[in-house]
Design a protein around this motif. Sequence first.
Motif, PDB file in Angstrom:
ATOM      1  N   LEU A 147       0.816  -1.205   0.000  1.00  0.00           N
ATOM      2  CA  LEU A 147       0.000   0.000   0.000  1.00  0.00           C
ATOM      3  C   LEU A 147       0.858   1.267   0.000  1.00  0.00           C
ATOM      4  N   ASN A 148       2.094   1.143   0.438  1.00  0.00           N
ATOM      5  CA  ASN A 148       2.934   2.322   0.612  1.00  0.00           C
ATOM      6  C   ASN A 148       4.369   1.984   0.223  1.00  0.00           C
ATOM      7  N   MET A 149       4.957   2.769  -0.644  1.00  0.00           N
ATOM      8  CA  MET A 149       6.294   2.477  -1.144  1.00  0.00           C
ATOM      9  C   MET A 149       7.364   2.570  -0.066  1.00  0.00           C
ATOM     10  N   THR A 150       7.159   3.407   0.952  1.00  0.00           N
ATOM     11  CA  THR A 150       8.189   3.539   1.991  1.00  0.00           C
ATOM     12  C   THR A 150       8.231   2.335   2.928  1.00  0.00           C
ATOM     13  N   TRP A 151       7.260   1.441   2.838  1.00  0.00           N
ATOM     14  CA  TRP A 151       7.250   0.274   3.712  1.00  0.00           C
ATOM     15  C   TRP A 151       8.302  -0.756   3.318  1.00  0.00           C
ATOM     16  N   TRP A 152       9.028  -0.483   2.232  1.00  0.00           N
ATOM     17  CA  TRP A 152      10.122  -1.382   1.853  1.00  0.00           C
ATOM     18  C   TRP A 152      11.155  -1.489   2.978  1.00  0.00           C
ATOM     19  N   TYR A 153      11.249  -0.453   3.800  1.00  0.00           N
ATOM     20  CA  TYR A 153      12.260  -0.448   4.859  1.00  0.00           C
ATOM     21  C   TYR A 153      12.035  -1.565   5.875  1.00  0.00           C
ATOM     22  N   MET A 154      10.834  -2.089   5.963  1.00  0.00           N
ATOM     23  CA  MET A 154      10.563  -3.159   6.923  1.00  0.00           C
ATOM     24  C   MET A 154      11.423  -4.381   6.636  1.00  0.00           C
ATOM     25  N   GLU A 155      11.755  -4.609   5.371  1.00  0.00           N
ATOM     26  CA  GLU A 155      12.665  -5.706   5.038  1.00  0.00           C
ATOM     27  C   GLU A 155      14.009  -5.519   5.735  1.00  0.00           C
ATOM     28  N   ILE A 156      14.550  -4.312   5.654  1.00  0.00           N
ATOM     29  CA  ILE A 156      15.822  -4.006   6.312  1.00  0.00           C
ATOM     30  C   ILE A 156      15.692  -4.165   7.818  1.00  0.00           C
ATOM     31  N   ALA A 157      14.598  -3.645   8.370  1.00  0.00           N
ATOM     32  CA  ALA A 157      14.399  -3.707   9.824  1.00  0.00           C
ATOM     33  C   ALA A 157      14.348  -5.149  10.313  1.00  0.00           C
ATOM     34  N   TYR A 158      13.641  -6.008   9.596  1.00  0.00           N
ATOM     35  CA  TYR A 158      13.529  -7.415  10.006  1.00  0.00           C
ATOM     36  C   TYR A 158      14.859  -8.150   9.862  1.00  0.00           C
ATOM     37  N   LYS A 286      11.042  10.280  18.971  1.00  0.00           N
ATOM     38  CA  LYS A 286      10.210   9.321  19.700  1.00  0.00           C
ATOM     39  C   LYS A 286       9.183   8.673  18.779  1.00  0.00           C
ATOM     40  N   TYR A 287       8.688   9.435  17.823  1.00  0.00           N
ATOM     41  CA  TYR A 287       7.658   8.925  16.901  1.00  0.00           C
ATOM     42  C   TYR A 287       8.219   8.720  15.487  1.00  0.00           C
ATOM     43  N   SER A 288       9.541   8.605  15.381  1.00  0.00           N
ATOM     44  CA  SER A 288      10.183   8.576  14.066  1.00  0.00           C
ATOM     45  C   SER A 288       9.719   7.419  13.190  1.00  0.00           C
ATOM     46  N   MET A 289       9.520   6.247  13.781  1.00  0.00           N
ATOM     47  CA  MET A 289       9.116   5.090  12.971  1.00  0.00           C
ATOM     48  C   MET A 289       7.733   5.302  12.375  1.00  0.00           C
ATOM     49  N   ASN A 290       6.811   5.801  13.176  1.00  0.00           N
ATOM     50  CA  ASN A 290       5.468   6.077  12.671  1.00  0.00           C
ATOM     51  C   ASN A 290       5.500   7.145  11.581  1.00  0.00           C
ATOM     52  N   ILE A 291       6.258   8.214  11.819  1.00  0.00           N
ATOM     53  CA  ILE A 291       6.358   9.292  10.832  1.00  0.00           C
ATOM     54  C   ILE A 291       6.942   8.755   9.529  1.00  0.00           C
ATOM     55  N   TYR A 292       7.979   7.941   9.656  1.00  0.00           N
ATOM     56  CA  TYR A 292       8.608   7.328   8.481  1.00  0.00           C
ATOM     57  C   TYR A 292       7.575   6.561   7.658  1.00  0.00           C
ATOM     58  N   MET A 293       6.747   5.788   8.326  1.00  0.00           N
ATOM     59  CA  MET A 293       5.847   4.881   7.624  1.00  0.00           C
ATOM     60  C   MET A 293       4.562   5.533   7.105  1.00  0.00           C
ATOM     61  N   VAL A 294       4.227   6.724   7.597  1.00  0.00           N
ATOM     62  CA  VAL A 294       2.941   7.306   7.214  1.00  0.00           C
ATOM     63  C   VAL A 294       3.064   8.582   6.393  1.00  0.00           C
ATOM     64  N   HIS A 295       4.217   9.251   6.408  1.00  0.00           N
ATOM     65  CA  HIS A 295       4.280  10.581   5.804  1.00  0.00           C
ATOM     66  C   HIS A 295       3.977  10.583   4.310  1.00  0.00           C
ATOM     67  N   THR A 296       4.295   9.497   3.617  1.00  0.00           N
ATOM     68  CA  THR A 296       4.034   9.463   2.171  1.00  0.00           C
ATOM     69  C   THR A 296       2.544   9.496   1.857  1.00  0.00           C
ATOM     70  N   ALA A 323       1.591  17.204  10.370  1.00  0.00           N
ATOM     71  CA  ALA A 323       0.518  16.247  10.088  1.00  0.00           C
ATOM     72  C   ALA A 323       0.938  14.829  10.478  1.00  0.00           C
ATOM     73  N   SER A 324       2.148  14.441  10.104  1.00  0.00           N
ATOM     74  CA  SER A 324       2.637  13.090  10.411  1.00  0.00           C
ATOM     75  C   SER A 324       2.845  12.904  11.906  1.00  0.00           C
ATOM     76  N   LEU A 325       3.353  13.939  12.571  1.00  0.00           N
ATOM     77  CA  LEU A 325       3.602  13.852  14.008  1.00  0.00           C
ATOM     78  C   LEU A 325       2.295  13.764  14.791  1.00  0.00           C
ATOM     79  N   LEU A 326       1.314  14.586  14.439  1.00  0.00           N
ATOM     80  CA  LEU A 326       0.027  14.542  15.137  1.00  0.00           C
ATOM     81  C   LEU A 326      -0.641  13.182  14.974  1.00  0.00           C
ATOM     82  N   TRP A 327      -0.600  12.657  13.756  1.00  0.00           N
ATOM     83  CA  TRP A 327      -1.174  11.327  13.519  1.00  0.00           C
ATOM     84  C   TRP A 327      -0.460  10.292  14.382  1.00  0.00           C
ATOM     85  N   SER A 328       0.868  10.374  14.480  1.00  0.00           N
ATOM     86  CA  SER A 328       1.654   9.416  15.259  1.00  0.00           C
ATOM     87  C   SER A 328       1.323   9.496  16.745  1.00  0.00           C
TER      88      SER A 328
END
Length: 347
Positions: A147-158, A286-296, A323-328
Amino acid sequence: MEREFSRRASGIVKGMAILFLLNYHLFSEAAAVADLGVDYRPFPQEAFLVFAGFGNISVAVFVFLTAFGITRGLLVQEGITPRDMYRQAVRRLLKLMANFLVLFVSVTLLWQQRFDFASLYGRGKQGFLYMLADAVGLAQILDTPTLNMTWWYMEIAYVLIFLVPLLCILVQKVGYSLLFLIFFLPVVLNFNPDISRYLFTAAVGVCAAYGNWMEKLLHLKIHPVLRWPAGGAGLILCVMIRQNYFVQERFLHLADAGIAVFFAWFSLALFGSVPVIKGILELIGKYSMNIYMVHTFFYLILWRSYIYAFRYAGLILAALLLASLLWSVVLEQVKKAVIRFAVKRKK
């Protein structure tokens, strides 16, 4: 000091990295900047675009910090066995998957009318399995729709969750020779391109934790009057090196590793002692992971015309960050409320 750096790194450095990442995604394409009428004054266009492109270093910074943090956590546990390391890795994996699943559910519940899930994932059992893979961050690994192109980073994280304990074991046996081993390893073995690109950065993060590199860097006796000019000059040099065409084509994986270390020092040495800025960066971190995954979602899908309507680059960046921080923040508060409710029901 070890725990102090770990706490500061998770906030200040990640907060700074997120700012660079948002700047990269918003402004790194010259055509998009021109078509959307972005006002980047007082900077020349070429300098503005080069600096925005440098923001891609953020991924290497996150890889470095992840490897550093996991290694530091393992090294402080005296007598820990490889089996214990990988038990912890499994728990870390499950926790990360659960957090990502919550993020995925929140996105789909709030904005489901914006997405065509049937077209993206397909119908029937296969479509459900594709959606499930995306929901737990496995789409990149399984090469399924996302659903989101930035979610490719989850491969690296895992991968890092299970790779770093192995690197930690090796660094305790061979010391900094680990870097030479990792340097030549991609030549012998055929890795996934993303893994090959960030493998050396991960090894540097492990060695940095093993040798207390960051503490040593932060204790360098640099006069406060010289620290800012030195940091600024170093950043400019890093931008010039990393954005060089030859480096981009041949040595990006090596350049990223060294620049990630400098970026961590730069963030802490220059901004770690400025109270207001430090607090803001820690909040963002503190909310960097959420911001990373939702900002796009915000700047590409939901509010593209609104985000860029602010016209000025600084305001556009601030709008996307807010916007990304408030959502997070809201998402984390909802998670805590659900957990409290579940605990009360259980009692």
